[in-house]
Design an enzyme around this catalytic site. Structure first.
Site, PDB file in Angstrom:
ATOM      1  N   CYS A  12       0.873  -1.182   0.000  1.00 30.32           N
ATOM      2  CA  CYS A  12       0.000   0.000   0.000  1.00 30.32           C
ATOM      3  C   CYS A  12       0.915   1.239   0.000  1.00 30.32           C
ATOM      4  O   CYS A  12       2.136   1.120   0.139  1.00 30.32           O
ATOM      5  CB  CYS A  12      -0.848  -0.014   1.257  1.00 30.32           C
ATOM      6  SG  CYS A  12       0.178   0.041   2.741  1.00 30.32           S
ATOM      7  N   HIS A  41       5.096  -5.424   8.994  1.00 30.35           N
ATOM      8  CA  HIS A  41       5.076  -6.808   9.456  1.00 30.35           C
ATOM      9  C   HIS A  41       5.293  -7.781   8.305  1.00 30.35           C
ATOM     10  O   HIS A  41       4.376  -8.506   7.911  1.00 30.35           O
ATOM     11  CB  HIS A  41       3.745  -7.105  10.158  1.00 30.35           C
ATOM     12  CG  HIS A  41       3.613  -6.396  11.470  1.00 30.35           C
ATOM     13  ND1 HIS A  41       2.405  -5.969  11.989  1.00 30.35           N
ATOM     14  CD2 HIS A  41       4.557  -6.032  12.383  1.00 30.35           C
ATOM     15  CE1 HIS A  41       2.611  -5.391  13.163  1.00 30.35           C
ATOM     16  NE2 HIS A  41       3.906  -5.410  13.420  1.00 30.35           N
ATOM     17  N   HIS A  74       3.380   1.493  11.874  1.00 34.32           N
ATOM     18  CA  HIS A  74       2.224   1.321  12.761  1.00 34.32           C
ATOM     19  C   HIS A  74       2.054   2.467  13.745  1.00 34.32           C
ATOM     20  O   HIS A  74       1.027   2.569  14.400  1.00 34.32           O
ATOM     21  CB  HIS A  74       2.368  -0.010  13.517  1.00 34.32           C
ATOM     22  CG  HIS A  74       2.853  -1.110  12.635  1.00 34.32           C
ATOM     23  ND1 HIS A  74       4.187  -1.461  12.548  1.00 34.32           N
ATOM     24  CD2 HIS A  74       2.207  -1.878  11.739  1.00 34.32           C
ATOM     25  CE1 HIS A  74       4.340  -2.429  11.652  1.00 34.32           C
ATOM     26  NE2 HIS A  74       3.155  -2.697  11.143  1.00 34.32           N
ATOM     27  N   CYS A  96       2.311   5.580   9.103  1.00 35.87           N
ATOM     28  CA  CYS A  96       1.457   5.830   7.935  1.00 35.87           C
ATOM     29  C   CYS A  96       0.603   7.078   8.192  1.00 35.87           C
ATOM     30  O   CYS A  96       0.017   7.214   9.278  1.00 35.87           O
ATOM     31  CB  CYS A  96       0.556   4.627   7.681  1.00 35.87           C
ATOM     32  SG  CYS A  96      -0.618   4.966   6.361  1.00 35.87           S
ATOM     33  N   GLU A 126       0.017  -0.839  16.500  1.00 35.16           N
ATOM     34  CA  GLU A 126      -0.768   0.348  16.100  1.00 35.16           C
ATOM     35  C   GLU A 126      -1.728   0.741  17.222  1.00 35.16           C
ATOM     36  O   GLU A 126      -1.902   1.935  17.522  1.00 35.16           O
ATOM     37  CB  GLU A 126      -1.557   0.063  14.812  1.00 35.16           C
ATOM     38  CG  GLU A 126      -2.390   1.276  14.389  1.00 35.16           C
ATOM     39  CD  GLU A 126      -3.295   1.025  13.196  1.00 35.16           C
ATOM     40  OE1 GLU A 126      -3.002   0.142  12.380  1.00 35.16           O
ATOM     41  OE2 GLU A 126      -4.318   1.729  13.092  1.00 35.16           O
ATOM     42  N   THR A 167      -6.632   0.672  11.736  1.00 37.81           N
ATOM     43  CA  THR A 167      -6.794   0.854  10.277  1.00 37.81           C
ATOM     44  C   THR A 167      -6.896  -0.453   9.481  1.00 37.81           C
ATOM     45  O   THR A 167      -7.279  -0.425   8.322  1.00 37.81           O
ATOM     46  CB  THR A 167      -5.600   1.651   9.713  1.00 37.81           C
ATOM     47  OG1 THR A 167      -4.394   0.966  10.063  1.00 37.81           O
ATOM     48  CG2 THR A 167      -5.571   3.067  10.238  1.00 37.81           C
ATOM     49  N   SER A 226      -1.595  -7.928  10.681  1.00 37.68           N
ATOM     50  CA  SER A 226      -3.043  -7.866  10.949  1.00 37.68           C
ATOM     51  C   SER A 226      -3.836  -7.874   9.652  1.00 37.68           C
ATOM     52  O   SER A 226      -4.753  -8.679   9.476  1.00 37.68           O
ATOM     53  CB  SER A 226      -3.345  -6.602  11.767  1.00 37.68           C
ATOM     54  OG  SER A 226      -4.713  -6.319  11.748  1.00 37.68           O
ATOM     55  N   ASN A 227      -3.467  -6.998   8.707  1.00 40.52           N
ATOM     56  CA  ASN A 227      -4.279  -6.912   7.484  1.00 40.52           C
ATOM     57  C   ASN A 227      -4.220  -8.209   6.680  1.00 40.52           C
ATOM     58  O   ASN A 227      -5.210  -8.607   6.074  1.00 40.52           O
ATOM     59  CB  ASN A 227      -3.887  -5.684   6.659  1.00 40.52           C
ATOM     60  CG  ASN A 227      -2.599  -5.866   5.902  1.00 40.52           C
ATOM     61  OD1 ASN A 227      -2.596  -6.368   4.797  1.00 40.52           O
ATOM     62  ND2 ASN A 227      -1.484  -5.479   6.513  1.00 40.52           N
ATOM     63  N   SER A 269       1.761  -5.447   3.387  1.00 41.35           N
ATOM     64  CA  SER A 269       3.190  -5.390   3.697  1.00 41.35           C
ATOM     65  C   SER A 269       3.991  -6.457   2.941  1.00 41.35           C
ATOM     66  O   SER A 269       5.197  -6.608   3.172  1.00 41.35           O
ATOM     67  CB  SER A 269       3.400  -5.553   5.211  1.00 41.35           C
ATOM     68  OG  SER A 269       2.633  -6.636   5.691  1.00 41.35           O
TER      69      SER A 269
HETATM   70  O1  0CJ Z   1      -0.726  -0.637  10.676  1.00 39.06           O
HETATM   71  C1  0CJ Z   1      -0.415  -0.258   9.595  1.00 39.06           C
HETATM   72  C2  0CJ Z   1      -0.124   1.124   9.435  1.00 39.06           C
HETATM   73  C3  0CJ Z   1      -0.294  -1.191   8.419  1.00 39.06           C
HETATM   74  C4  0CJ Z   1       1.105  -1.375   7.981  1.00 39.06           C
HETATM   75  C5  0CJ Z   1       1.232  -2.370   6.869  1.00 39.06           C
HETATM   76  O2  0CJ Z   1       0.887  -3.662   7.183  1.00 39.06           O
HETATM   77  P1  0CJ Z   1       1.557  -4.538   8.317  1.00 39.06           P
HETATM   78  O3  0CJ Z   1       1.367  -5.956   7.951  1.00 39.06           O
HETATM   79  O4  0CJ Z   1       2.929  -4.085   8.569  1.00 39.06           O
HETATM   80  O5  0CJ Z   1       0.732  -4.140   9.596  1.00 39.06           O
HETATM   81  P2  0CJ Z   1      -0.603  -4.665  10.240  1.00 39.06           P
HETATM   82  O6  0CJ Z   1      -0.227  -5.742  11.210  1.00 39.06           O
HETATM   83  O7  0CJ Z   1      -1.142  -3.481  10.960  1.00 39.06           O
HETATM   84  O8  0CJ Z   1      -1.510  -5.127   9.171  1.00 39.06           O
HETATM   85 FE1  F3S Z   2      -1.030   0.716   4.496  1.00 36.51          FE
HETATM   86 FE2  F3S Z   2      -1.408   2.839   5.932  1.00 36.51          FE
HETATM   87 FE3  F3S Z   2      -3.359   1.210   5.429  1.00 36.51          FE
HETATM   88  S1  F3S Z   2       0.383   1.531   5.962  1.00 36.51           S
HETATM   89  S2  F3S Z   2      -2.415  -0.787   5.284  1.00 36.51           S
HETATM   90  S3  F3S Z   2      -2.285   2.473   3.958  1.00 36.51           S
HETATM   91  S4  F3S Z   2      -3.006   2.324   7.301  1.00 36.51           S
END
Ligand code: 0CJ
Ligand code: F3S
EC number: 1.17.7.4
Length: 319
Positions: A12, A41, A74, A96, A126, A167, A226-227, A269
């Site tokens: 992203c 991550h 995060h 972000c 986060e 998020t 997480s995502n 990520s």
């Molecule tokens: O929390 C964020 C700003 C997303 C960062 C990109 O994804 P990732 O896998 O590093 O983090 P999440 O565990 O939050 O999805």
């Molecule tokens: Fe990426 Fe920001 Fe969303 S790092 S997953 S655009 S909160």
């Protein structure tokens, strides 16, 4: 066997920005770059940066005074920023901008001492960073992770109450939690939708579409993302056999028995190289050329901090 690739998938704008910040910092600062927590991550990204000399730490106290520190995508609490300032660290913030937006809102809530509820996953960095924006002893911030948490929650003044969200949550699950909150606290205020970001939303929509065709879904992403986990959960919820894999090495041939359509997506990520390797592996064992699904075209770009941009310009000018 056919391979279907979702769109959008993978990096992203926030992740691209975070990586660009590190790459510029490595060029500009002639000393060790420390990153607080995993920048994003993903194990592949972390290992690549480690090979370039970056040092990852979980606590600011692990960093020598006057060093360069980068905060992960995060985000961090106000307390972490204070610790870094106290150590006279050069701070580069890779939080972000969409997380930053939530931080600003929670800070305002804190200044006004309005009780605040954050919907998010316990222990996630986060969530720790966002909760850490609230530092008014005359108010309180609560974390809810489930509908059960909403049922068990009691606040002091339900007439003046705000909520925000992490998020990278599940869209459907979060809607249910928000509905439960609104039902329990009818006067609660919150964002028009939720704070789930565009990238999380688009990737979840794409997986839902993919599940209508695919016999099996591979979500490429690390275990602590997480995502990525939300994408795998969603695939399973649709009834499609879904696996979160960190690379092609995790694929078991027995999963592919009698499979016609293999769906592939990647968390925000996860770099495209990991997708390419999965395709190469599947092609080797007989899959046809991949088909790209049509999806939302993401045009979002987040600029890196001016401090680095300026230095980058100077470096470019000097070759
Ligand atoms: O929390 C964020 C700003 C997303 C960062 C990109 O994804 P990732 O896998 O590093 O983090 P999440 O565990 O939050 O999805
Ligand atoms: Fe990426 Fe920001 Fe969303 S790092 S997953 S655009 S909160």
């Amino acid at each position: 066997m056919n391979i279907i690739l979702t769109n959008p998938r993978g990096f992203c704008a926030g992740v691209k920005r975070a990586i660009l910040i590190v790459e510029n910092a490595l060029k500009v600062y002639k000393k060790t770059i420390y990153i607080r927590h995993e920048l994003v991550h993903n194990q592949y990204v972390i290992n690549t940066l480690r090979q370039k000399g970056v040092v990852f730490v979980e606590k600011i106290e692990q960093i020598p005074d006057y060093s360069v520190v980068i905060f992960s995508a995060h985000g961090v609490s106000k307390k972490v920023v204070q610790e870094a300032v106290k150590k006279k660290l050069i701070i580069l913030d890779a939080t972000c901008p969409l997380v930053e937006k939530v931080h600003i809102e929670v800070s305002k809530s804190s200044e006004k001492a309005i009780e605040t509820i954050l919907i998010g996953h316990r222990g996630h960095p986060e969530v720790e960073g966002t909760i850490g924006q609230y530092n008014n002893k005359n108010g309180k911030i609560y974390l809810v992770d489930s509908i059960e948490d909403v049922h068990n929650l009691s606040v002091q003044n339900s007439k003046k109450l705000n909520f925000f969200t992490q998020t990278t949550l599940s869209i459907t699950n979060t809607k249910k939690i928000i509905a439960a909150l609104k039902n329990k606290f009818p006067e609660i205020s919150g964002p028009n939708k939720e704070d789930i970001c565009y990238a999380t939303t688009n990737r979840q929509i794409a997986v839902r579409q993919l599940s209508k065709i695919a016999d099996i879904i591979f979500v490429i992403g690390s275990n602590n993302s997480s995502n990525s986990n939300r994408l795998a959960e969603l695939g399973k919820e649709t009834g499609t056999f879904t696996k979160l894999i960190s690379s092609f090495l995790d694929i078991k041939k027995k999963w592919l028995k009698n499979v016609n359509y293999i769906g592939i997506t990647a968390g925000a990520s996860a770099p495209e190289i990991l997708v390419t390797e999965v395709i190469q592996y599947l092609r080797k064992i007989g899959a046809h050329k991949p088909i790209e699904m049509i999806g939302v075209r993401e045009k979002k770009i987040f600029k890196i901090p001016k401090k680095l941009l300026n230095i980058k310009t100077i470096l470019d000018e000097n070759g």
